[in-house]
Design an enzyme around this catalytic site. Structure first.
Site, short mmCIF file in Angstrom:
data_model
loop_
_atom_site.label_atom_id
_atom_site.label_comp_id
_atom_site.label_asym_id
_atom_site.label_seq_id
_atom_site.Cartn_x
_atom_site.Cartn_y
_atom_site.Cartn_z
N GLN A 145 0.82 -1.23 0.00
CA GLN A 145 0.00 0.00 0.00
C GLN A 145 0.85 1.27 0.00
O GLN A 145 0.54 2.22 0.72
CB GLN A 145 -0.90 0.03 1.24
N TYR A 148 -1.65 4.10 -0.83
CA TYR A 148 -2.65 4.37 0.22
C TYR A 148 -1.98 4.94 1.48
O TYR A 148 -2.45 5.92 2.07
CB TYR A 148 -3.37 3.07 0.54
N1 CAA Z 1 4.53 -8.55 5.37
C1 CAA Z 1 5.54 -9.26 4.82
N2 CAA Z 1 5.37 -10.05 3.74
C2 CAA Z 1 4.15 -10.13 3.21
C3 CAA Z 1 3.06 -9.44 3.73
C4 CAA Z 1 3.29 -8.63 4.86
N3 CAA Z 1 2.31 -7.94 5.44
N4 CAA Z 1 1.98 -9.69 3.00
C5 CAA Z 1 2.38 -10.54 2.02
N5 CAA Z 1 3.69 -10.82 2.18
C6 CAA Z 1 4.51 -11.69 1.37
C7 CAA Z 1 3.80 -13.03 1.14
O1 CAA Z 1 4.01 -13.88 2.24
C8 CAA Z 1 4.45 -13.52 -0.15
O2 CAA Z 1 5.73 -14.04 0.17
P1 CAA Z 1 6.26 -15.32 -0.65
O3 CAA Z 1 6.28 -14.90 -2.08
O4 CAA Z 1 7.61 -15.54 -0.04
O5 CAA Z 1 5.27 -16.41 -0.37
C9 CAA Z 1 4.71 -12.22 -0.91
O6 CAA Z 1 4.64 -11.16 0.06
C10 CAA Z 1 3.67 -11.97 -1.99
O7 CAA Z 1 2.41 -11.91 -1.34
P2 CAA Z 1 1.08 -12.08 -2.13
O8 CAA Z 1 1.03 -13.45 -2.72
O9 CAA Z 1 -0.05 -11.67 -1.26
O10 CAA Z 1 1.35 -11.04 -3.31
P3 CAA Z 1 0.31 -10.45 -4.29
O11 CAA Z 1 1.10 -9.64 -5.25
O12 CAA Z 1 -0.63 -11.47 -4.80
O13 CAA Z 1 -0.55 -9.49 -3.35
C11 CAA Z 1 -1.00 -7.70 -1.91
C12 CAA Z 1 0.07 -8.48 -2.61
C13 CAA Z 1 -1.94 -7.07 -2.96
C14 CAA Z 1 -0.32 -6.60 -1.14
C15 CAA Z 1 -1.85 -8.63 -0.99
O14 CAA Z 1 -0.97 -9.25 -0.10
C16 CAA Z 1 -2.86 -7.84 -0.18
O15 CAA Z 1 -3.93 -7.49 -0.66
N6 CAA Z 1 -2.53 -7.53 1.06
C17 CAA Z 1 -3.43 -6.75 1.95
C18 CAA Z 1 -3.04 -5.33 1.94
C19 CAA Z 1 -3.91 -4.62 2.94
O16 CAA Z 1 -3.85 -4.86 4.14
N7 CAA Z 1 -4.70 -3.69 2.49
C20 CAA Z 1 -5.57 -2.98 3.37
C21 CAA Z 1 -6.85 -2.72 2.67
S1 CAA Z 1 -8.08 -2.12 3.79
C22 CAA Z 1 -7.59 -0.55 4.11
O17 CAA Z 1 -6.68 -0.03 3.56
C23 CAA Z 1 -8.43 0.19 5.11
C24 CAA Z 1 -7.61 0.79 6.15
O18 CAA Z 1 -7.39 1.99 6.17
C25 CAA Z 1 -7.10 -0.05 7.25
#
Ligand code: CAA
Length: 241
Positions: A145, A148
């Site tokens: 993010q 964001y």
């Molecule tokens: N910390 C460290 N590593 C992380 C991680 C984290 N928080 N999240 C994912 N990873 C790692 C995974 O374990 C993975 O590692 P490996 O390849 O070694 O297995 C690698 O990163 C890739 O992860 P993804 O398969 O998830 O990658 P992607 O490209 O498919 O997706 C992403 C990435 C889009 C960021 C997805 O993880 C995601 O949607 N995460 C959530 C993000 C989030 O919290 N958004 C908040 C939305 S709500 C909001 O924003 C409201 C608010 O104000 C609170």
């Protein structure tokens, strides 16, 4: 209590809806802005009796026109809640320029656009309550993010600067930093990721939209005039800042 004219951006769904309803229940005249989801806006108005106004908060001219229309219909705007926000999550190496720009325009540009449209009137009348909705992810950062987190972090700086400008005119400007709240936006987070996030919330649950509305109502009160430039974190203890 004085009845005031209030705008809530992104006010027909999620956190914004709860804020709009709380303002109405407190006796204010509320305009709920929305950008795209006509069906949800229609259902919202039918359910709550609150009028919905469609315009893009990321666009300067649209905000000038939208706020002008609301002032014409309801009266001069005294309370502004900048709540509208979107996510376009993705890691930096996969994020497009469009994902970056959309989030900056909608989440941060909107604060400038909307405040610019109401600030002259608030200064002239010597009253204003502005609440900007930031995020725990603007305070702490969040994997996937950069857009964001940058926009939300920007909101916190914006709030402190405008608070200084408004202080002498009885215009307070505060931020709320919600944690993860049970809305469409948070439900879009992949379930395994969301489970891990919830496990790190000391209160042990997602927030409710009403938890955030409660904070807004505290900040917009007439007698909250000594509270300005502050950030209220409402996140179940996820990040203590
Ligand atoms: N910390 C460290 N590593 C992380 C991680 C984290 N928080 N999240 C994912 N990873 C790692 C995974 O374990 C993975 O590692 P490996 O390849 O070694 O297995 C690698 O990163 C890739 O992860 P993804 O398969 O998830 O990658 P992607 O490209 O498919 O997706 C992403 C990435 C889009 C960021 C997805 O993880 C995601 O949607 N995460 C959530 C993000 C989030 O919290 N958004 C908040 C939305 S709500 C909001 O924003 C409201 C608010 O104000 C609170």
């Amino acid at each position: 209590m004085t009845s005031r004219v209030a705008i809530v951006t992104g006010g027909t769904r999620g956190i914004g809806k709860a804020i709009a309803v709380a303002l109405k229940n407190a006796g204010h005249k509320v305009a709920a802005n929305f950008a795209g989801n006509d069906e949800a806006a229609k259902a919202f108005s039918a359910e709550t009796g609150i009028r919905a106004f469609k315009f893009d908060v990321g666009d300067f001219k649209s905000c000038q026109d939208g706020v002008g229309q609301i002032a014409k219909d309801l009266g001069p705007v005294e309370i502004l809640v900048n709540n509208a926000g979107i996510t376009r999550d993705g890691t930096m190496h996969k994020m497009s320029f469009e994902q970056w720009q959309a989030v900056i325009d909608t989440n941060l540009g909107s604060c400038f656009n909307m405040c610019r449209a109401v600030i002259d009137g608030m200064r002239q009348r010597g009253f204003g309550r502005i609440v900007n909705v930031g995020s725990v992810n603007g305070q702490a950062g969040q994997y996937g993010q950069v857009n964001y987190a940058a926009a939300k972090s920007g909101i916190h700086g914006f709030t402190k600067a405008l608070a200084q400008e408004g202080a002498g005119k009885n215009i307070t400007v505060n931020a709320i930093a919600p944690g993860y709240v049970d809305t469409d936006m948070v439900r879009a987070v992949p379930p395994p990721v969301l489970e891990k996030i919830i496990a790190r919330i000391p209160v042990g649950r997602l927030g409710r939209a009403e938890d955030i509305a409660r904070g807004v109502m505290f900040l917009v009160a007439d007698d909250a005039d000594f509270i300005t430039g502050s950030t209220m974190s409402i996140n179940g203890g996820q990040h203590m800042y």
